[in-house]
Design an enzyme around this catalytic site. Structure first.
Site: not given
Length: 306
Positions: A126, A128, A130, A143, A229
């Site tokens: 990912d 990010h 999260d 999300h 992701d």
């Protein structure tokens, strides 16, 4: 992989700030996911999609007490609770749960179900982190919270549907981070999680980084959850995502990463579950991001050039 792969669609966009990601499961299927997996020698059964009302039919602020500024938290709970059961049932039946999102908040349900009977390691591909909570999130979009939820941080520690106690921080490895909130940066540094950024990939190469991530996620665990992701990939290659960030993994880096996961799984049977999230057909170009998602998933299940 000898297990049958059960494909579960979770077309949820409650956790995102841009509409369209709810069509992600259909787009990935249309891009030839089943054919790609068949080419990898994998038998599949498609369980269809979880049913859920459209976001326009719900109030994003009708949340339980102390929910901070989290949007659609009741709806996320409903979907993730049902997904959790489907994932757990698939594993009990000897099948491999492959969940197609939808936004990344569906991973709360996937990891919850996968960890019900197992200590679960996690590899998080990912851009990010999260790791926000309803109290810290600047946007309120769930999300950006699934790892915080699964690890029981903040409010999520009180929510049985979100917190998965058998997922421990020290068994979580990020791969390819490049867009992190300042608060999340501090949380990662203070935590027992392992974080590999795109700078680590630039310096050491994708294969070495993924090997280290696998070492983290398999240490004292019963299996690994892989969360992919599509915004992990550079937006030039994967334009159909809601939160694109320049400087992501290249096409070949992405395939090499999932191929490395597959090689370890073929040898040791380490991968227990997987979700593929954040494909947004409205923002895509000729379904290229969905095609990439299907191809990367096939790489994770053993498809090779030769």
């Amino acid at each position: 992989m000898s297990r049958t792969v059960r494909i579960i669609g979770a077309p949820m966009d409650y956790g995102a700030n841009r509409r369209g990601v709810d069509m992600g499961p259909s787009a990935i299927r249309y891009a030839g996911l089943s054919d790609e997996l068949e080419d990898a020698g994998v038998e599949t059964v498609d369980a269809g999609d979880l049913l859920m009302p459209r976001a326009e039919e719900r109030d994003p602020d009708a949340n339980p007490p102390r929910a901070g500024n989290a949007k659609f938290l009741r709806e996320v709970e409903d979907v993730c609770s049902r997904l959790r059961e489907q994932v757990a049932e698939s594993l009990s039946a000897g099948e491999f749960p492959l969940v197609l999102g939808g936004d990344h908040s569906i991973a709360i349900g996937t990891m919850g179900g996968s960890s019900r009977e197992a200590d679960l390691g996690v590899i998080w591909f990912d851009a990010h982190a999260d790791l926000n909570t309803p109290q810290t999130s600047p946007s309120g979009n769930v999300h950006g919270m699934p790892l915080a939820a699964t690890l029981g941080r903040g409010l999520f520690g009180e929510l049985e549907w979100a917190h998965a106690p058998r997922v421990r921080e020290e068994a979580v490895a990020y791969v390819g981070l490049r867009s992190i909130d300042e608060r999340e940066r501090d949380l990662i540094k203070e935590s027992d999680m392992t974080a590999f950024t795109m700078a680590d990939i630039d310096e050491r190469g994708i294969t070495a980084v993924v090997e280290d991530a696998l070492e983290v996620a398999t240490r004292d665990t019963d299996g690994v959850h892989v969360s992919l992701d599509l915004d992990w990939v550079d937006p030039k290659t994967a334009p159909g995502v809601g939160t694109p960030v320049r400087g992501g993994a290249t096409y070949r880096e992405a395939h090499a990463a999932l191929e490395r996961v597959s090689k370890h799984d073929e040898r040791d049977g380490i991968v227990r579950s997987m979700d593929v999230v954040e494909v947004n057909p409205i923002l895509d170009e000729k379904n290229e991001t969905a095609k990439l998602a299907a191809g990367l998933t096939a790489s994770a299940f053993g498809k090779r050039i030769l």
